[in-house]
Design a protein around this motif. Structure first.
Motif, PDB file in Angstrom:
ATOM      1  N   GLN A 223      -4.627   6.421   6.386  1.00 26.29           N
ATOM      2  CA  GLN A 223      -4.610   6.424   7.840  1.00 26.29           C
ATOM      3  C   GLN A 223      -5.344   7.638   8.400  1.00 26.29           C
ATOM      4  N   ALA A 224      -5.294   8.775   7.688  1.00 22.54           N
ATOM      5  CA  ALA A 224      -6.048   9.952   8.112  1.00 22.54           C
ATOM      6  C   ALA A 224      -7.552   9.706   7.989  1.00 22.54           C
ATOM      7  N   THR A 225      -7.963   9.002   6.937  1.00 24.36           N
ATOM      8  CA  THR A 225      -9.376   8.659   6.759  1.00 24.36           C
ATOM      9  C   THR A 225      -9.860   7.761   7.897  1.00 24.36           C
ATOM     10  N   ILE A 226      -9.040   6.773   8.255  1.00 17.32           N
ATOM     11  CA  ILE A 226      -9.387   5.867   9.339  1.00 17.32           C
ATOM     12  C   ILE A 226      -9.453   6.622  10.668  1.00 17.32           C
ATOM     13  N   ALA A 227      -8.495   7.522  10.900  1.00 14.91           N
ATOM     14  CA  ALA A 227      -8.483   8.297  12.145  1.00 14.91           C
ATOM     15  C   ALA A 227      -9.737   9.156  12.272  1.00 14.91           C
ATOM     16  N   ALA A 228     -10.285   9.600  11.129  1.00  9.47           N
ATOM     17  CA  ALA A 228     -11.516  10.401  11.127  1.00  9.47           C
ATOM     18  C   ALA A 228     -12.764   9.539  11.161  1.00  9.47           C
ATOM     19  N   ARG A 229     -12.580   8.217  11.212  1.00 12.71           N
ATOM     20  CA  ARG A 229     -13.682   7.255  11.282  1.00 12.71           C
ATOM     21  C   ARG A 229     -14.625   7.403  10.098  1.00 12.71           C
ATOM     22  N   GLN A 230     -14.042   7.539   8.913  1.00 15.00           N
ATOM     23  CA  GLN A 230     -14.802   7.659   7.683  1.00 15.00           C
ATOM     24  C   GLN A 230     -14.681   6.375   6.864  1.00 15.00           C
ATOM     25  N   PRO A 231     -15.704   6.025   6.110  1.00 10.98           N
ATOM     26  CA  PRO A 231     -15.585   4.864   5.210  1.00 10.98           C
ATOM     27  C   PRO A 231     -14.731   5.216   4.000  1.00 10.98           C
ATOM     28  N   PHE A 232     -14.170   4.201   3.378  1.00  8.64           N
ATOM     29  CA  PHE A 232     -13.417   4.426   2.146  1.00  8.64           C
ATOM     30  C   PHE A 232     -13.687   3.270   1.194  1.00  8.64           C
ATOM     31  N   LEU A 233     -13.774   3.601  -0.096  1.00  2.87           N
ATOM     32  CA  LEU A 233     -14.153   2.614  -1.107  1.00  2.87           C
ATOM     33  C   LEU A 233     -13.127   2.608  -2.231  1.00  2.87           C
ATOM     34  N   ASP A 234     -12.628   1.418  -2.538  1.00  2.00           N
ATOM     35  CA  ASP A 234     -11.713   1.210  -3.664  1.00  2.00           C
ATOM     36  C   ASP A 234     -10.508   2.164  -3.614  1.00  2.00           C
ATOM     37  N   PHE A 235      -9.928   2.295  -2.419  1.00  2.00           N
ATOM     38  CA  PHE A 235      -8.722   3.113  -2.264  1.00  2.00           C
ATOM     39  C   PHE A 235      -7.536   2.332  -2.819  1.00  2.00           C
ATOM     40  N   VAL A 236      -6.752   2.975  -3.694  1.00  5.72           N
ATOM     41  CA  VAL A 236      -5.668   2.282  -4.396  1.00  5.72           C
ATOM     42  C   VAL A 236      -4.321   2.622  -3.772  1.00  5.72           C
ATOM     43  N   PHE A 237      -3.560   1.563  -3.466  1.00  7.14           N
ATOM     44  CA  PHE A 237      -2.185   1.671  -2.975  1.00  7.14           C
ATOM     45  C   PHE A 237      -1.222   1.223  -4.078  1.00  7.14           C
ATOM     46  N   THR A 238      -0.038   1.734  -4.006  1.00 11.89           N
ATOM     47  CA  THR A 238       1.012   1.218  -4.900  1.00 11.89           C
ATOM     48  C   THR A 238       2.268   0.928  -4.090  1.00 11.89           C
ATOM     49  N   ARG A 239       3.020  -0.031  -4.578  1.00 16.66           N
ATOM     50  CA  ARG A 239       4.281  -0.377  -3.933  1.00 16.66           C
ATOM     51  C   ARG A 239       5.302  -0.730  -5.012  1.00 16.66           C
ATOM     52  N   VAL A 240       6.524  -0.231  -4.831  1.00 11.09           N
ATOM     53  CA  VAL A 240       7.623  -0.554  -5.753  1.00 11.09           C
ATOM     54  C   VAL A 240       8.514  -1.587  -5.079  1.00 11.09           C
ATOM     55  N   ASN A 241       8.675  -2.731  -5.713  1.00 18.41           N
ATOM     56  CA  ASN A 241       9.479  -3.817  -5.161  1.00 18.41           C
ATOM     57  C   ASN A 241      10.975  -3.562  -5.392  1.00 18.41           C
ATOM     58  N   ALA A 242      11.785  -4.369  -4.739  1.00 20.33           N
ATOM     59  CA  ALA A 242      13.238  -4.204  -4.834  1.00 20.33           C
ATOM     60  C   ALA A 242      13.737  -4.375  -6.269  1.00 20.33           C
ATOM     61  N   ASP A 243      13.032  -5.170  -7.070  1.00 20.57           N
ATOM     62  CA  ASP A 243      13.461  -5.389  -8.455  1.00 20.57           C
ATOM     63  C   ASP A 243      12.928  -4.330  -9.415  1.00 20.57           C
ATOM     64  N   SER A 245       9.750  -3.664  -9.990  1.00 26.25           N
ATOM     65  CA  SER A 245       8.367  -3.916 -10.413  1.00 26.25           C
ATOM     66  C   SER A 245       7.396  -3.206  -9.463  1.00 26.25           C
ATOM     67  N   GLN A 246       6.195  -2.925  -9.992  1.00 27.41           N
ATOM     68  CA  GLN A 246       5.196  -2.198  -9.198  1.00 27.41           C
ATOM     69  C   GLN A 246       3.970  -3.066  -8.933  1.00 27.41           C
ATOM     70  N   GLN A 247       3.466  -2.978  -7.725  1.00 27.82           N
ATOM     71  CA  GLN A 247       2.229  -3.679  -7.348  1.00 27.82           C
ATOM     72  C   GLN A 247       1.171  -2.647  -6.989  1.00 27.82           C
ATOM     73  N   LYS A 248      -0.094  -2.976  -7.333  1.00 24.46           N
ATOM     74  CA  LYS A 248      -1.218  -2.118  -6.952  1.00 24.46           C
ATOM     75  C   LYS A 248      -2.228  -2.932  -6.147  1.00 24.46           C
ATOM     76  N   PHE A 249      -2.773  -2.271  -5.120  1.00 26.12           N
ATOM     77  CA  PHE A 249      -3.767  -2.906  -4.253  1.00 26.12           C
ATOM     78  C   PHE A 249      -4.957  -1.965  -4.109  1.00 26.12           C
ATOM     79  N   GLN A 250      -6.125  -2.548  -3.988  1.00 27.68           N
ATOM     80  CA  GLN A 250      -7.347  -1.770  -3.806  1.00 27.68           C
ATOM     81  C   GLN A 250      -8.033  -2.219  -2.519  1.00 27.68           C
ATOM     82  N   VAL A 251      -8.395  -1.266  -1.664  1.00 27.83           N
ATOM     83  CA  VAL A 251      -8.940  -1.610  -0.355  1.00 27.83           C
ATOM     84  C   VAL A 251     -10.193  -0.780  -0.074  1.00 27.83           C
ATOM     85  N   SER A 252     -11.166  -1.409   0.598  1.00 24.59           N
ATOM     86  CA  SER A 252     -12.389  -0.734   1.041  1.00 24.59           C
ATOM     87  C   SER A 252     -12.616  -1.067   2.512  1.00 24.59           C
TER      88      SER A 252
END
Length: 277
Positions: A223-243, A245-252
């Motif tokens: 969100q700081a990158t977006i606020a600075a109006r900068q591009p981002f490539l292959d930024f990786v997110f992680t999330r831990v589910n209630a059970d 397990s872990q999920q990973k997401f990649q966003v550009s």
């Protein structure tokens, strides 16, 4: 952008005078000068219709004629909205009419009795201006058409790009300059942790469900990158589910700007990495 000799001599010229001797004199002078398209009328009431039909490059117009004078003819010619350049060279024996004729829209004037050398010079000068004006007008139209064609091509290319990115990713999104989502496909609202009211449900519950399990440090960094109006490539997110397990997401994503460098918003794509790597 030059006017050739053949273009000048091929220009369409109309002589308007109620005196046959003046018409004959001007016609002979123009033919001797090798002009190829010279016509005439002694009825001023025909001029507007003739000009709409033939689009003359020059009208030699006598001011003093019975039934309809030259000033009335010029007023009628002004109603032809297809011709923004009034190609009129007035003929007058009254010095006081010259300024009035120019104010009425005439481009130049010829004094009676005729000085044939002056007449030929003024005719040629005005034809050069008229033909150059026509070329510039046509060039402007061609340029406008080219811009419209290029704009359509760019829109088509952008549509193809969007289609391909949507096929190659799990989600695609666009945001306006205020960071409001204007196009969303896939779980991008939840992915970026954007707080939105859930239609038909409780907003607090929806926010809680959206934020649960996401890595706060990763989301804050993006969100700081977006606020600075900068591009981002292959930024990786992680999330831990209630059970557990872990999920990973990649966003550009990339900011969008117009030709004046004004910020328009963001667009981007994302994929889920879980189970793919």
């Amino acid at each position: 952008m030059l006017i050739t000799e053949s273009e000048i001599l091929g220009a369409r010229i109309l002589i308007v005078d109620d005196q046959e001797s003046n018409v004959s004199l001007l016609e002979q002078m123009l033919l001797d000068a090798a002009y190829l398209s010279v016509s005439s009328t002694m009825d001023p009431r025909e001029v507007c219709a003739l000009h709409r039909k033939n689009r003359y490059d020059l009208i030699l117009l006598d001011l003093q004629m019975p039934g309809m004078d030259g000033f009335q003819v010029m007023e009628g010619l002004k109603t032809n909205t297809a011709d923004s350049f009034l190609p009129v060279l007035v003929i007058t024996a009254q010095p006081g009419h010259k300024l009035r004729a120019l104010l009425a829209g005439a481009r130049d004037f010829i004094s009676k009795p005729f000085d044939l050398l002056e007449v030929k010079t003024r005719i040629r000068n005005l034809l050069e201006v008229r033909l150059l004006y026509g070329k510039l007008e046509n060039y402007s139209k061609e340029l406008e058409e080219t811009v419209q064609e290029r704009t359509a091509e760019l829109r088509e290319s952008e549509a193809r790009y969007r289609s391909l990115t949507e096929l190659a990713s799990d989600w695609y999104w666009e945001q306006d300059e205020n960071m409001n989502f204007t196009k969303v496909s896939g779980p991008v609202l939840e992915m970026l942790g954007i707080r939105v009211d859930q239609l038909g449900g409780d907003a607090d519950d929806a926010v809680g469900k959206q934020l649960a399990g996401w890595n706060e440090a990763e989301r804050d960094l993006l969100q700081a990158t977006i606020a600075a109006r900068q591009p981002f490539l292959d930024f990786v997110f992680t999330r831990v589910n209630a059970d557990g397990s872990q999920q990973k997401f990649q966003v550009s994503g990339e900011p969008m700007f117009n030709q004046s460098c004004r910020f328009l918003g963001y667009r981007g794509i994302g994929v889920e990495l879980t189970g793919k790597y």
